[in-house]
Scaffold this motif. Sequence first.
Motif, PDB file in Angstrom:
ATOM      1  N   CYS A 303     -32.615  68.933 -11.084  1.00 57.34           N
ATOM      2  CA  CYS A 303     -31.411  68.167 -10.744  1.00 57.34           C
ATOM      3  C   CYS A 303     -30.701  68.905  -9.623  1.00 57.34           C
ATOM      4  N   TYR A 304     -29.990  68.173  -8.798  1.00 57.54           N
ATOM      5  CA  TYR A 304     -29.177  68.862  -7.797  1.00 57.54           C
ATOM      6  C   TYR A 304     -27.819  68.200  -7.639  1.00 57.54           C
ATOM      7  N   PHE A 305     -26.877  68.998  -7.127  1.00 54.51           N
ATOM      8  CA  PHE A 305     -25.506  68.515  -6.938  1.00 54.51           C
ATOM      9  C   PHE A 305     -25.103  68.745  -5.488  1.00 54.51           C
ATOM     10  N   SER A 324     -45.854  59.627  -6.866  1.00 52.14           N
ATOM     11  CA  SER A 324     -44.734  58.694  -6.884  1.00 52.14           C
ATOM     12  C   SER A 324     -43.532  59.399  -7.514  1.00 52.14           C
ATOM     13  N   ARG A 325     -42.362  58.940  -7.141  1.00 49.04           N
ATOM     14  CA  ARG A 325     -41.155  59.686  -7.533  1.00 49.04           C
ATOM     15  C   ARG A 325     -39.969  58.756  -7.816  1.00 49.04           C
ATOM     16  N   PHE A 326     -39.192  59.132  -8.830  1.00 54.37           N
ATOM     17  CA  PHE A 326     -37.926  58.465  -9.120  1.00 54.37           C
ATOM     18  C   PHE A 326     -36.791  59.457  -8.863  1.00 54.37           C
ATOM     19  N   SER A 327     -35.639  58.926  -8.497  1.00 58.98           N
ATOM     20  CA  SER A 327     -34.449  59.778  -8.522  1.00 58.98           C
ATOM     21  C   SER A 327     -33.274  58.919  -8.963  1.00 58.98           C
ATOM     22  N   SER A 328     -32.408  59.517  -9.788  1.00 57.91           N
ATOM     23  CA  SER A 328     -31.208  58.806 -10.230  1.00 57.91           C
ATOM     24  C   SER A 328     -30.027  59.498  -9.588  1.00 57.91           C
TER      25      SER A 328
HETATM   26  O1  LIG Z   1     -33.649  60.682  -3.880  1.00 59.47           O
HETATM   27  C1  LIG Z   1     -32.859  61.566  -3.618  1.00 59.47           C
HETATM   28  O2  LIG Z   1     -32.987  62.742  -3.999  1.00 59.47           O
HETATM   29  C2  LIG Z   1     -31.645  61.241  -2.778  1.00 59.47           C
HETATM   30  C3  LIG Z   1     -31.661  59.845  -2.305  1.00 59.47           C
HETATM   31  C4  LIG Z   1     -30.546  59.581  -1.369  1.00 59.47           C
HETATM   32  O3  LIG Z   1     -30.190  60.382  -0.566  1.00 59.47           O
HETATM   33  C5  LIG Z   1     -29.818  58.314  -1.487  1.00 59.47           C
HETATM   34  O4  LIG Z   1     -30.257  57.423  -2.224  1.00 59.47           O
HETATM   35  O5  LIG Z   1     -28.756  58.196  -0.843  1.00 59.47           O
END
Ligand SMILES: O=C(O)CCC(=O)C(=O)O
Length: 444
Positions: A303-305, A324-328
């Motif tokens: 996780c990052y802030f 493949s990758r998800f990010s919330s």
């Molecule tokens: O997927 C990420 O780590 C960041 C995505 C991003 O910068 C955004 O959706 O504005």
Amino acid sequence: MKRNGSREKEKETKKQRLLEQLGDRWLPYLTSHNTDFHELWRTKYSKFMLKEASEVSEELHQEVQQAFVNLLEHGCFFQDLVRIKGKDVLTPVSRILIGNPGYTYKYLNTRLFAVPWLTEGHEIQYINEEISAACEALNKLNSYFRDEAIVALQKYNNSQAKKLESLPVSDAEQDFPGFMKEEHISEDNRSSCSHGNQCANLESRTSYNVTLINYMDPQQMLYLKQEPYFGMGKMAVSWHHDENLVERSTVAVYNYSCKDPLVPRMKEEDLKGRDPAIWHIGLKIAWDIKTPGLSVPLYPGDCYFMLDDLNMTHQHCVLSGLQSRFSSTHRVAECSTGTLDYIFSQCQVALQNSEHKSDSGTITLKSLEGTVVKQVEKIHNEVEFEWLRQFWFQGNRYRKCSNWWHQPMMKLEDFWKEMEVMMPVPPCQGLTSGPETRVPSILE
Ligand SMILES: O=C(O)CCC(=O)C(=O)O
Ligand SMILES: [Fe+2]
């Protein structure tokens, strides 16, 4: 104030000039296997904070990762048609917005409507159990991030305060001009929150109201842009500042790239730059070509802030790996004109000026005074362009999760129709012949 268009043009010219100056050279950047990586991070990117996967509970990891998979399996992610530099482009990344009921988030001229997570006082029905569980898990992650962001900000402030104390006053003023002195809360004071205003301030900048969830499978994306300044490789999301956030609010991100791809990995010592098999977050200081960029590898569950004003002073991009990758991405969206409550209250203002003539059955304006007519016209346009068209253009995507938005959208459409007939629009100014055909019904 400069118009958006001219600011955009100015930025583009500046960028082109910079790229010309660079020619075929790259600006320097550091990544994890470079000696000075941590030193650069600590000195120039200190408001970027990483929380490694091992620091987060296994239970939360499992729930969140399962939520991503459920959303994907139910076809809930969509590429957005956004407007960049006057052109309509489809984002390589697919997205879904989840958040407080009735909230929306606008980015690159596209308004996304939050699939609501369970909130007291709201009745929410989901299309099935998996989607319901997914929204619940992301709400849980949201609460976790809110607490963690407050801790991270306090940790950051305390560390800056310690540095400050050890410096002579003149150096301190020079080195920490923007230091958030007013927010320096000692560990002891944290729970009691005796500094009322400071706590309120911290809370308002960490009370996440939406999460924008991203998904991309690089194997399905035949063309990804190359990072243009540093040669960091393929980008899933180009350099940007996040828009429409509460000023100085923290952005919190959960990263989940699926299990390691079955591809041979290069040895660190053989790598020239960042490992192209691994997803990274790229950071740079906006309009600064002296400070090297930073490329931070992200492993599953990390996780990052982006704390405080980092999103204003720096830009970030997402560098693609092979899996493949998800990010919330949890945000405090600036919602003063972005909630259903807001737009309904606007409708109320406009419709106060409507009069139903019982004898003829027509609706007219009570007052024909210029300012009144203009105000109704403005609200009429806002409902049409900021809400109905945006929602309708995105088709039936929201029904994939819940039918929550459809009833309020029908109500908004009725208000729009009422405003349409009360406005004294000359026939040539309408888009088509009448209200029935002007905004296609959302229920079609
Ligand atoms: O997927 C990420 O780590 C960041 C995505 C991003 O910068 C955004 O959706 O504005
Ligand atoms: Fe972003």
